[in-house]
Design a protein around this motif. Structure first.
Motif, PDB file in Angstrom:
ATOM      1  N   ASN A   5      -2.785 -22.499  48.072  1.00 51.95           N
ATOM      2  CA  ASN A   5      -2.917 -23.020  46.510  1.00 51.95           C
ATOM      3  C   ASN A   5      -4.468 -22.356  46.135  1.00 51.95           C
ATOM      4  N   ILE A   8      -3.694 -18.613  45.567  1.00 51.67           N
ATOM      5  CA  ILE A   8      -2.962 -18.610  44.394  1.00 51.67           C
ATOM      6  C   ILE A   8      -3.567 -18.679  42.857  1.00 51.67           C
ATOM      7  N   ASN A   9      -4.169 -19.900  42.819  1.00 52.31           N
ATOM      8  CA  ASN A   9      -5.038 -20.079  41.769  1.00 52.31           C
ATOM      9  C   ASN A   9      -6.156 -19.121  41.266  1.00 52.31           C
ATOM     10  N   LYS A  10      -6.782 -18.351  42.660  1.00 54.68           N
ATOM     11  CA  LYS A  10      -7.793 -17.243  42.341  1.00 54.68           C
ATOM     12  C   LYS A  10      -6.949 -16.179  41.613  1.00 54.68           C
ATOM     13  N   ALA A  12      -4.386 -16.085  40.061  1.00 57.58           N
ATOM     14  CA  ALA A  12      -3.737 -16.425  38.595  1.00 57.58           C
ATOM     15  C   ALA A  12      -4.940 -16.022  37.480  1.00 57.58           C
ATOM     16  N   VAL A  13      -6.205 -16.610  38.062  1.00 57.58           N
ATOM     17  CA  VAL A  13      -7.198 -16.287  37.329  1.00 57.58           C
ATOM     18  C   VAL A  13      -7.630 -14.972  37.033  1.00 57.58           C
ATOM     19  N   TYR A  15      -5.567 -12.669  37.227  1.00 61.33           N
ATOM     20  CA  TYR A  15      -4.094 -11.932  36.274  1.00 61.33           C
ATOM     21  C   TYR A  15      -4.624 -12.095  34.818  1.00 61.33           C
ATOM     22  N   ASP A  16      -5.005 -13.536  34.525  1.00 62.65           N
ATOM     23  CA  ASP A  16      -5.715 -13.625  33.303  1.00 62.65           C
ATOM     24  C   ASP A  16      -6.992 -12.553  32.619  1.00 62.65           C
TER      25      ASP A  16
END
Length: 81
Positions: A5, A8-10, A12-13, A15-16
């Motif tokens: 997780n 995955i959160n990294k 997502a950041v 990606y933004d």
């Protein structure tokens, strides 16, 4: 699991951030595009490292992956500067 997780959160950041950088790149002057391309290239390196950790890629596997290289650039403008 918690470890996955975190990565995955990294991602997502990242990606933004890449979406924002690409939007800025598209409106930038030719000179500024060189800057944005270098920033995006650096972010791709961080994304690669994050993926290597997420998938528990060994140093040997990482060397093999990086020795093969890419057939296409991941940033606008290809390899031109």
């Amino acid at each position: 699991n918690t470890r996955s997780n975190v990565y995955i959160n990294k991602l997502a950041v990242f990606y933004d951030e890449m979406k924002e950088l690409l939007a800025e790149y598209e409106k930038a002057s030719k000179t500024d595009k060189v800057y944005y391309k270098s920033v995006m290239d650096a972010r791709w390196s961080l994304i690669d490292d994050c993926c290597y950790e997420l998938y528990e890629i060994s140093k040997e596997e990482k060397s093999m992956i990086e020795s093969i290289g890419r057939t296409e650039s991941r940033t606008p403008g290809g390899d031109e500067d």
